[in-house]
Design a protein around this motif. Structure first.
Motif: not given
Length: 724
Positions: A39, A171, A173, A214, A217-218, A221, A228, A231-232, A306, A310
């Motif tokens: 990432p 990162i 998560v 996820l 999404i990674l 990047t 970052s 992502l969370s 993003t 999800s």
């Protein structure tokens, strides 16, 4: 749509192993590719066309070897009662500087005793390590080397800290607190289904869908600038809605099985009916999140997109993977609580009876409670987190505090002023000196450095140290005052630096809040008018959403900004509200609020169409879908609350706001205020002008048309059998 979902659900149940294998392959492939590519997050939170961004562009153009190159500040602190000017301390600092300079990527570094970067009391000093490369290009070796070099001073008893262009946020998560949230969600599902096996399945399908999103999404990047924190946020939203959407379909399937339907037929009907509501609710959340792009702020748009991804994978998993899993467990989907529920099916729920008998007291109590909680939002201040808001044992916080102790709070909020003297007449150096003099005369200025001109001599950099910290309102006023000095004697002053950037971002987001809120409220009213074919029900729902929003922001201000209950929620330092938190709360809570509104009120409308009895409709909705909304709300609360105890301040703030936002909306607005007000409105709640009824489309989110088609087909089949 319900007919298509009915067919999809039946196909997924018949091809269960193919569907499950396809999802597992997709999950493993995306995560493996993401790990292989590594990432590459971008923590850039700049906004185009802001004054600070324009100043940065000038710096890049006019000072090609200047401040935009990578730089790390090494901070030295003396022991209590000692001075850094002692012989042993000076030697330790000089030896440390020599060790750092052994790195070939270091361009310049000098001891604090040469540059004069030492505090008046001689207890704190710093040295700036300037690199030959840009901040993002500082190698891992260089970071490791500078950290190892600090041991020279540490061994001599000095405190050493680093700040500047250090590696970005890790990162994050998941963690212990997030796992606890999932466990609590499991407990709620176990109580709802009366089965430990069934309780784990919605979580499993949600995790598979989330893991896939996820991974995507990674991978993204590598192409897009994704922070970052995105992502969370995607993990937070994706996990919560994934569990909720699976819960809705599971519950509907259990109901159909209890009525005696065959397994695959029950799965198909659950997908066609509850699945329609899931798709509609999911699209609502996706639209709300994608709506963040209208704000025109790149990093906010990325966060919204993003998170929307999800939610999309959560919806996709709910209408394909969930039917496949239900097909495998067969009739075990009927838990021990089913017979008990069947016996109570004809009874009116206690809450439904209580609300319809006391609508004024209950409704007013809920409204007044949310209004009181909303009061602190009137003095909300927006800002971005700085190192001073981290936990006291955080390395960045230690560096922040050490500099503040030695050089004052304003040292951590320095302003970089770019003086443009191209329009000045006469000696430009005098014009720069005059600009410095004028800046010194402003309020809340602690110090101003001499101007550093570029090669042409028509631009200069001036560093201003405020007397107050970066998040202090007077610092914001100082930035405006410096900018207001522009055009005097032909010198234009552009202000940038982290503090100015944060101020500009906060101002831009503050301006965007009312516009975005108006768009969301308008969209909500139109959407609900189409769904419920009513004018007053959507109006009440929108007002309820506004109460949820203001109460959520009010409580956030009460805790995060005013510093109340900080110890309870492990908040190390109070400060301004995260600048983009209100925008995110509006988008996310709108989608979730519409979820609960649709699942609860759609059953009320179904009952009203049958009986034309508004009281019976309210009681039926609270009886049949109320428990599901309560379970879904609790699951959301537990999942979001896990993020409150994150070590990252941004994630902590979002987790706190969303946890209480769902609490207010699901339990106070949807389960209390909405049914109370609808009871007072009576039949008028479902009024829709005839001309409007003909214009708006008929959206069958509950699958009533599908049910009628199936019943018609079954009746025709029975007639044919009889005739034969």
């Amino acid at each position: 749509m319900s007919s298509w979902l009915y067919k999809l659900g039946k196909w997924s149940s018949h091809n269960k192993f193919k569907v499950i294998c396809a999802w597992m392959v997709l999950l493993i492939a995306t995560l493996a590719l993401a790990i292989a590519l590594k990432p590459a997050f971008s923590e850039d939170m700049s906004i185009p066309d802001t004054p600070s961004e324009k100043a940065l562009n000038v710096l890049d153009k006019e000072f090609p070897q200047g401040p935009h190159k990578g730089s790390i500040r090494v901070i030295f602190g003396a022991k209590d009662g000692e001075k850094l000017t002692s012989k042993s301390a000076q030697q330790a600092i000089e030896d440390t500087i020599k060790e750092i300079n052994k790195d070939n990527s270091v361009k310049t570094i000098a001891t604090p005793f040469y540059t004069g970067t030492i505090s008046k009391d001689k207890t704190v000093a710093y040295a700036d390590v300037n690199y030959k490369v840009a901040a993002d290009d500082i190698s891992d070796y260089s970071i490791k080397h500078i950290k190892n070099s600090l041991s020279v001073a540490n061994d001599k008893g000095l405190q050493t800290e680093l700040n500047g262009d250090m590696p970005g946020a890790k990162i994050e998560v998941g963690g212990v607190s997030e796992i606890i949230g999932v466990i609590l969600a499991f407990v709620i599902l176990a109580i709802t289904f009366g089965s430990l096996l069934l309780a784990g399945l919605p979580i499993l399908t949600a995790i598979i869908g989330l893991g896939t999103s996820l991974g995507i999404i990674l991978i993204g990047t590598q192409v897009f600038d994704i922070a970052s924190v995105s992502l969370s946020l995607a993990a937070m939203i994706g996990l919560a809605v994934g569990i909720d959407y699976a819960l809705f379909i599971f519950t509907k399937h259990r109901k159909f099985l209890g009525e005696g339907l065959q397994k695959n037929e029950s799965i198909a009907r659950a997908t066609g009916t509850a699945g329609s509501a899931v798709v509609f609710a999911g699209l609502t959340v996706i639209v709300a999140l994608c709506g963040l792009t209208v704000v025109g702020i790149p990093f906010i748009s990325t966060m919204g997109l993003t998170a929307a991804l999800s939610v999309f994978t959560a919806v996709l998993a709910s209408i394909t993977l969930v039917p496949a899993v239900l097909s495998i467990i067969g009739r075990h989907a009927i838990g021990k609580s089913t017979k008990k529920n069947e016996k109570q099916h004809s009874e009116i729920s206690f809450w439904g009876r209580f609300v319809t008998k006391n609508p004024i007291i209950i409704g007013l109590s809920g409204i007044l409670l949310l209004i009181v909680i909303s009061i602190p939002s009137l003095h909300m201040e927006l800002g971005l987190p700085n190192d001073g808001m981290n936990a006291k044992d955080n390395p960045a916080r230690k560096a922040y505090d050490l500099l503040a102790d030695g050089f004052g709070e304003g040292f951590n909020g320095q302003l970089s002023v770019v003086a443009d003297a191209r329009g000045a007449t006469g000696d430009k150096n005098k014009a720069f000196a005059e600009a410095v003099k004028e800046i010194k005369n402003l309020d809340h200025v602690k110090s101003v450095t001499p101007p550093i001109p570029n090669k042409k001599g028509d631009f200069a950099i001036i560093t201003v140290v405020p007397a107050t910290g970066p998040n202090d309102p007077t610092t914001k006023d100082l930035v405006k005052d410096v900018r207001n000095l522009s055009d005097k004697k032909g010198v234009d002053l552009l202000v940038t630096g982290p503090t100015a950037v944060n101020i500009d971002i906060s101002d831009r987001l503050n301006d965007a809040i009312p516009i975005f809120a108006a768009l969301i409220v308008g969209f909500a009213f139109i959407l609900l008018t189409v769904v419920f074919r009513s004018l007053l029900v959507p109006l009440v729902a929108v007002v309820g959403f506004l109460l949820t929003l203001t109460a959520t922001l009010g409580l956030s201000v009460f805790i995060l900004q005013d510093g109340n209950l900080n110890h309870l929620f492990s908040i190390p330092q109070n400060g301004p509200i995260l600048a983009f938190l209100p925008i995110l709360v509006i988008g996310i809570l709108f989608g979730l609020a519409m979820d609960y509104q649709v699942f609860l009120v759609s059953s009320m409308r179904e009952e009203y169409i049958k009986t034309k009895n508004p009281i019976q409709a309210i009681q039926a909705g609270l009886k049949h879908n109320g428990p599901v909304v309560i379970a879904a709300g609790l699951i959301m609360i537990f999942v979001f609350s896990g993020f409150i105890f994150s070590h990252e301040g941004t994630i902590k703030a979002m987790g706190l706001a969303l946890t209480f936002g769902v609490l207010f909306d699901a339990f106070i607005v949807r389960m209390t205020i909405i049914p109370s007000v609808m009871k007072l409105m009576g039949n008028a709640a479902w009024y829709l002008p005839k001309w409007l009824d003909k214009v708006i489309p008929n959206v069958d989110i509950e699958g009533h048309q599908l049910t009628q088609e199936i019943q018609t087909a079954e009746e025709s089949e029975n007639i044919q059998k009889i005739s034969i």
